[in-house]
Design an enzyme around this catalytic site. Structure first.
Site, PDB file in Angstrom:
ATOM      1  N   PRO A  10       0.524  -1.171  -0.070  1.00 22.02           N
ATOM      2  CA  PRO A  10       0.063   0.000   0.220  1.00 22.02           C
ATOM      3  C   PRO A  10       0.804   1.179   0.010  1.00 22.02           C
ATOM      4  CG  PRO A  10      -0.029  -1.150   2.099  1.00 22.02           C
ATOM      5  CD  PRO A  10       0.620  -2.130   1.383  1.00 22.02           C
ATOM      6  N   ASN A  11       0.364   2.359  -0.635  1.00 18.68           N
ATOM      7  CA  ASN A  11       0.760   3.562  -0.760  1.00 18.68           C
ATOM      8  C   ASN A  11       2.071   3.812  -1.535  1.00 18.68           C
ATOM      9  OD1 ASN A  11      -1.182   4.751   1.017  1.00 18.68           O
ATOM     10  ND2 ASN A  11      -0.213   3.824   2.572  1.00 18.68           N
ATOM     11  N   ARG A  18       5.040  11.062  -2.738  1.00 16.58           N
ATOM     12  CA  ARG A  18       4.873  10.854  -1.230  1.00 16.58           C
ATOM     13  C   ARG A  18       6.014  11.021  -0.297  1.00 16.58           C
ATOM     14  NH1 ARG A  18       4.869   4.430   1.143  1.00 16.58           N
ATOM     15  NH2 ARG A  18       3.783   5.138   3.264  1.00 16.58           N
ATOM     16  N   TYR A  23      11.205   8.930   1.172  1.00 13.81           N
ATOM     17  CA  TYR A  23      10.997   7.924   0.277  1.00 13.81           C
ATOM     18  C   TYR A  23      11.870   8.277  -0.970  1.00 13.81           C
ATOM     19  CZ  TYR A  23       7.885   5.708   3.476  1.00 13.81           C
ATOM     20  OH  TYR A  23       7.243   5.314   4.712  1.00 13.81           O
ATOM     21  N   ASN A  74       8.026  -5.379  -1.004  1.00 14.27           N
ATOM     22  CA  ASN A  74       8.096  -4.213   0.178  1.00 14.27           C
ATOM     23  C   ASN A  74       6.511  -4.183   0.401  1.00 14.27           C
ATOM     24  OD1 ASN A  74       7.805  -2.079   1.624  1.00 14.27           O
ATOM     25  ND2 ASN A  74       8.979  -0.677   0.043  1.00 14.27           N
ATOM     26  N   ALA A  77       3.208  -0.802   5.067  1.00 11.73           N
ATOM     27  CA  ALA A  77       2.864  -0.649   6.230  1.00 11.73           C
ATOM     28  C   ALA A  77       2.243  -1.947   6.744  1.00 11.73           C
ATOM     29  CB  ALA A  77       1.531   0.395   6.792  1.00 11.73           C
ATOM     30  N   GLU A  98      12.660  -9.299   1.599  1.00 11.09           N
ATOM     31  CA  GLU A  98      11.941  -8.093   1.971  1.00 11.09           C
ATOM     32  C   GLU A  98      12.913  -7.001   1.944  1.00 11.09           C
ATOM     33  OE1 GLU A  98       9.795  -8.250   5.977  1.00 11.09           O
ATOM     34  OE2 GLU A  98      10.626  -6.423   6.351  1.00 11.09           O
ATOM     35  N   HIS A 100      12.844  -2.389   2.087  1.00 12.31           N
ATOM     36  CA  HIS A 100      12.332  -1.183   2.452  1.00 12.31           C
ATOM     37  C   HIS A 100      13.100   0.134   1.939  1.00 12.31           C
ATOM     38  CE1 HIS A 100       9.321  -2.930   5.360  1.00 12.31           C
ATOM     39  NE2 HIS A 100      10.267  -3.841   5.588  1.00 12.31           N
ATOM     40  N   ARG A 107      13.279   4.856  12.340  1.00 12.67           N
ATOM     41  CA  ARG A 107      12.209   5.666  12.354  1.00 12.67           C
ATOM     42  C   ARG A 107      11.164   5.359  13.645  1.00 12.67           C
ATOM     43  NH1 ARG A 107       9.324   5.005   6.759  1.00 12.67           N
ATOM     44  NH2 ARG A 107       8.089   6.963   7.493  1.00 12.67           N
TER      45      ARG A 107
END
Ligand code: DQA
Length: 148
Positions: A10-11, A18, A23, A74, A77, A98, A100, A107
């Site tokens: 998502p996103n 964004r 990012y 990825n 969230a 995985e 990111h 963070r």
């Protein structure tokens, strides 16, 4: 030729606009294009998909189990919330990496926990768009070491 499933959660369709301070400016289309180029260099193909829906990501993982050689993902969230995606990775016989863009350990505390990382061969986090290319190289290296 082996095909790697690339799944963006998502996103991530909004990359490029964004939270660019976190990012970066690279769009998802540009990330997929550079993964396709790198895949060709490495002698594999990538099959790239983005979804904002957990169920669709699950369906893609299930469908890949007989057709793909590995998964680069990825889950955005959902990384921090989805027991179902972790279970799906454990339910299919494909090695997965995985990635990111941001360093999830630098963070908010909730981002440090992943429900999916323990089902992966490894994790690349914090290198912006390069996390994907590093992750693909790592996944192909893993496959070549473990294949036959
Ligand atoms: C992300 C990190 C997640 O915490 C966040 O929810 C995202 C993107 C990353 O690539 O840095 O959507 O997975």
């Amino acid at each position: 030729m082996e095909t790697i499933l690339v799944l963006h959660g998502p996103n991530l369709n909004l990359l490029g606009t964004r939270q660019v301070d976190v990012y970066g400016l690279t769009t998802l289309a540009a990330i997929d294009d550079s993964l396709r180029e790198l895949a060709a260099e490495l002698g594999v193909e990538v099959d790239c998909h983005q979804s904002n829906h957990e169920g669709e990501l699950l369906d893609r993982l299930h469908a890949a189990r007989a057709t793909h050689a590995g998964v680069l993902f990825n889950f955005g969230a959902y990384t921090h919330t989805s027991i179902a995606l972790g279970d799906a990775l454990r339910a299919i016989p494909l090695p997965a990496v995985e990635v990111h863009l941001s360093n999830v350990h630098a963070r908010e505390a909730f981002r440090a926990h992943s429900h999916t990382a323990s089902a992966a061969v490894g994790v690349v986090t914090g290198f912006g768009a390069d996390s994907y290319s590093l992750g693909l190289r790592a996944l192909i290296g893993y496959l070549r070491r473990t294949d036959g």
